[in-house]
Design a protein around this motif. Structure first.
Motif, mmCIF file in Angstrom:
data_model
loop_
_atom_site.group_PDB
_atom_site.id
_atom_site.type_symbol
_atom_site.label_atom_id
_atom_site.label_comp_id
_atom_site.label_asym_id
_atom_site.label_seq_id
_atom_site.Cartn_x
_atom_site.Cartn_y
_atom_site.Cartn_z
ATOM 1 N N PHE A 185 0.739 -1.137 -0.183
ATOM 2 C CA PHE A 185 0.095 0.025 -0.088
ATOM 3 C C PHE A 185 0.975 1.116 0.071
ATOM 4 C CE2 PHE A 185 -2.590 -3.013 2.233
ATOM 5 C CZ PHE A 185 -3.991 -2.623 1.815
ATOM 6 N N LYS A 186 0.229 2.272 -0.665
ATOM 7 C CA LYS A 186 1.173 3.509 -0.299
ATOM 8 C C LYS A 186 -0.122 4.748 -0.167
ATOM 9 C CE LYS A 186 1.925 4.671 -5.519
ATOM 10 N NZ LYS A 186 2.896 4.624 -6.197
ATOM 11 N N HIS A 187 0.154 5.459 0.562
ATOM 12 C CA HIS A 187 -0.607 6.840 0.755
ATOM 13 C C HIS A 187 -0.439 7.780 -0.374
ATOM 14 C CE1 HIS A 187 -3.015 10.062 2.659
ATOM 15 N NE2 HIS A 187 -3.432 9.098 3.316
ATOM 16 N N LEU A 188 -1.630 8.313 -1.060
ATOM 17 C CA LEU A 188 -1.592 9.193 -1.939
ATOM 18 C C LEU A 188 -1.030 10.607 -1.607
ATOM 19 C CD1 LEU A 188 -5.029 8.263 -3.723
ATOM 20 C CD2 LEU A 188 -2.804 7.758 -4.636
ATOM 21 N N HIS A 189 -0.980 10.812 -0.272
ATOM 22 C CA HIS A 189 -0.814 12.473 0.044
ATOM 23 C C HIS A 189 0.436 12.343 0.845
ATOM 24 C CE1 HIS A 189 -4.307 13.250 -2.170
ATOM 25 N NE2 HIS A 189 -5.106 12.554 -1.248
ATOM 26 N N CYS A 190 0.950 11.588 1.373
ATOM 27 C CA CYS A 190 2.308 11.373 2.339
ATOM 28 C C CYS A 190 2.948 10.248 1.754
ATOM 29 C CB CYS A 190 1.748 11.519 3.730
ATOM 30 S SG CYS A 190 1.100 10.020 4.226
ATOM 31 N N LYS A 191 4.216 9.953 2.522
ATOM 32 C CA LYS A 191 5.089 9.124 2.218
ATOM 33 C C LYS A 191 4.660 7.527 3.002
ATOM 34 C CE LYS A 191 8.813 12.175 1.179
ATOM 35 N NZ LYS A 191 10.218 12.376 1.394
ATOM 36 N N SER A 192 3.615 7.645 3.575
ATOM 37 C CA SER A 192 3.362 6.181 4.261
ATOM 38 C C SER A 192 3.009 4.912 3.429
ATOM 39 C CB SER A 192 2.039 6.348 5.079
ATOM 40 O OG SER A 192 2.130 7.514 6.202
ATOM 41 N N LYS A 193 3.730 3.887 3.877
ATOM 42 C CA LYS A 193 3.583 2.609 3.063
ATOM 43 C C LYS A 193 3.261 1.333 3.970
ATOM 44 C CE LYS A 193 7.042 3.931 -0.487
ATOM 45 N NZ LYS A 193 8.102 3.616 -1.233
ATOM 46 N N MET A 194 2.575 0.677 3.624
ATOM 47 C CA MET A 194 2.358 -0.638 4.276
ATOM 48 C C MET A 194 2.324 -1.890 3.421
ATOM 49 S SD MET A 194 -0.968 0.154 6.358
ATOM 50 C CE MET A 194 -2.300 0.410 4.724
ATOM 51 N N GLU A 195 2.952 -2.877 3.829
ATOM 52 C CA GLU A 195 2.967 -4.132 3.220
ATOM 53 C C GLU A 195 2.856 -5.306 3.974
ATOM 54 O OE1 GLU A 195 7.446 -5.860 2.707
ATOM 55 O OE2 GLU A 195 7.153 -3.515 1.922
ATOM 56 N N LEU A 196 2.360 -6.457 3.414
ATOM 57 C CA LEU A 196 2.293 -7.792 4.043
ATOM 58 C C LEU A 196 2.324 -8.889 2.979
ATOM 59 C CD1 LEU A 196 -1.517 -8.325 4.975
ATOM 60 C CD2 LEU A 196 -0.801 -6.656 3.515
ATOM 61 N N GLU A 197 2.679 -10.045 3.652
ATOM 62 C CA GLU A 197 2.712 -11.134 2.572
ATOM 63 C C GLU A 197 1.459 -12.077 2.761
ATOM 64 O OE1 GLU A 197 5.502 -12.821 1.200
ATOM 65 O OE2 GLU A 197 6.165 -10.455 1.649
ATOM 66 N N LEU A 198 0.776 -12.252 1.581
ATOM 67 C CA LEU A 198 -0.597 -12.949 1.560
ATOM 68 C C LEU A 198 -0.310 -14.156 1.296
ATOM 69 C CD1 LEU A 198 -2.305 -10.097 -1.185
ATOM 70 C CD2 LEU A 198 -2.480 -10.097 1.322
ATOM 71 N N THR A 199 -0.455 -14.701 2.400
ATOM 72 C CA THR A 199 -0.378 -16.439 2.252
ATOM 73 C C THR A 199 -1.453 -17.227 2.261
ATOM 74 O OG1 THR A 199 -0.973 -16.209 4.704
ATOM 75 C CG2 THR A 199 1.342 -16.243 4.257
ATOM 76 N N PRO A 200 -1.623 -18.360 1.605
ATOM 77 C CA PRO A 200 -2.755 -18.947 1.402
ATOM 78 C C PRO A 200 -3.724 -19.152 2.561
ATOM 79 C CG PRO A 200 -0.853 -20.521 1.635
ATOM 80 C CD PRO A 200 -0.302 -19.238 1.718
ATOM 81 N N GLY A 201 -4.945 -19.077 2.297
ATOM 82 C CA GLY A 201 -5.959 -19.004 3.418
ATOM 83 C C GLY A 201 -6.009 -17.630 3.954
#
Length: 201
Positions: free
Chosen positions: A147-163
């Motif tokens: 993920f990235k925010h449109l108006h600031c530098k914030s980012k998020m991420e995760l590993e999408l595991t099965p299930g």
């Protein structure tokens, strides 16, 4: 700045900046996730179609299938719905309970390898309403989701595991973009189901 999401064993809604997320990594057991992957891989009518991106027509870097009660349009592509099958209805019901929201369609994407991807985008089409709730269920191989925010530098991420189940809600689609990047690492094929409620055609 990359923000942590939340404890992997905490199935609670998280209020992030300008939106809400629900992350349940063990929503389906590994056995159930494998079963549904095999059934959907064989039963769905997977298609690769052209979309319009920045005024150009390109082939999607993945396969897809659209099922449910409503037609859906995005990036110049209009998709009449295929009928529900029993496996999709079973998963829809389970996702509705977790998200506390009703869905009338599902967008299935098949990522065949690490070169299949989804670019930066928002699920903010008018057919989805003002603050859409989208339940994203992962089957098959694990892939990185960002993920990235449109108006600031914030980012998020995760590993999408099965299930695993990720629900995006609130004003998230107005303020954040998300993507499934390409990877050079060897990965297993992955099916992603995004359950949505289309409110108009």
């Amino acid at each position: 700045m990359t923000l942590p999401l939340f404890a992997a064993d905490s199935p609670d809604w998280l209020k992030v900046k300008d939106g809400e997320l629900l992350w349940i990594p063990n929503f389906l057991s590994r056995v159930d996730a494998s079963y549904y992957y095999e059934r959907l891989y064989k039963q769905l009518d997977w298609q690769q179609q052209a979309i319009t991106l920045f005024g150009k027509s390109i082939m999607q870097p993945r396969l897809q299938a659209w099922h449910g009660d409503k037609t859906y349009t995005y990036s110049g592509l209009t998709m009449p719905p295929n009928p529900w099958i029993s496996e999709l209805l079973e998963l829809k019901s389970r996702c509705e309970q977790a998200a506390e929201h009703r869905f009338n369609t599902v967008f299935a994407n098949l990522y065949r390898d690490g070169q299949d991807s989804m670019g930066w985008h928002q699920d903010n089409e008018k057919e989805l309403g003002i603050n859409p709730v989208i339940a994203s269920l992962s089957l098959g191989g694990t892939r990185r989701f960002v993920f990235k925010h449109l108006h600031c530098k914030s980012k998020m991420e995760l590993e999408l595991t099965p299930g695993s189940l990720l629900v995006m809600a609130g004003s998230l689609q107005h303020h954040w973009q998300h993507a499934l990047p390409k990877t050079q690492k060897p990965v297993e094929p992955r099916i992603n189901l995004t359950f949505r409620n289309v409110v108009s055609e």
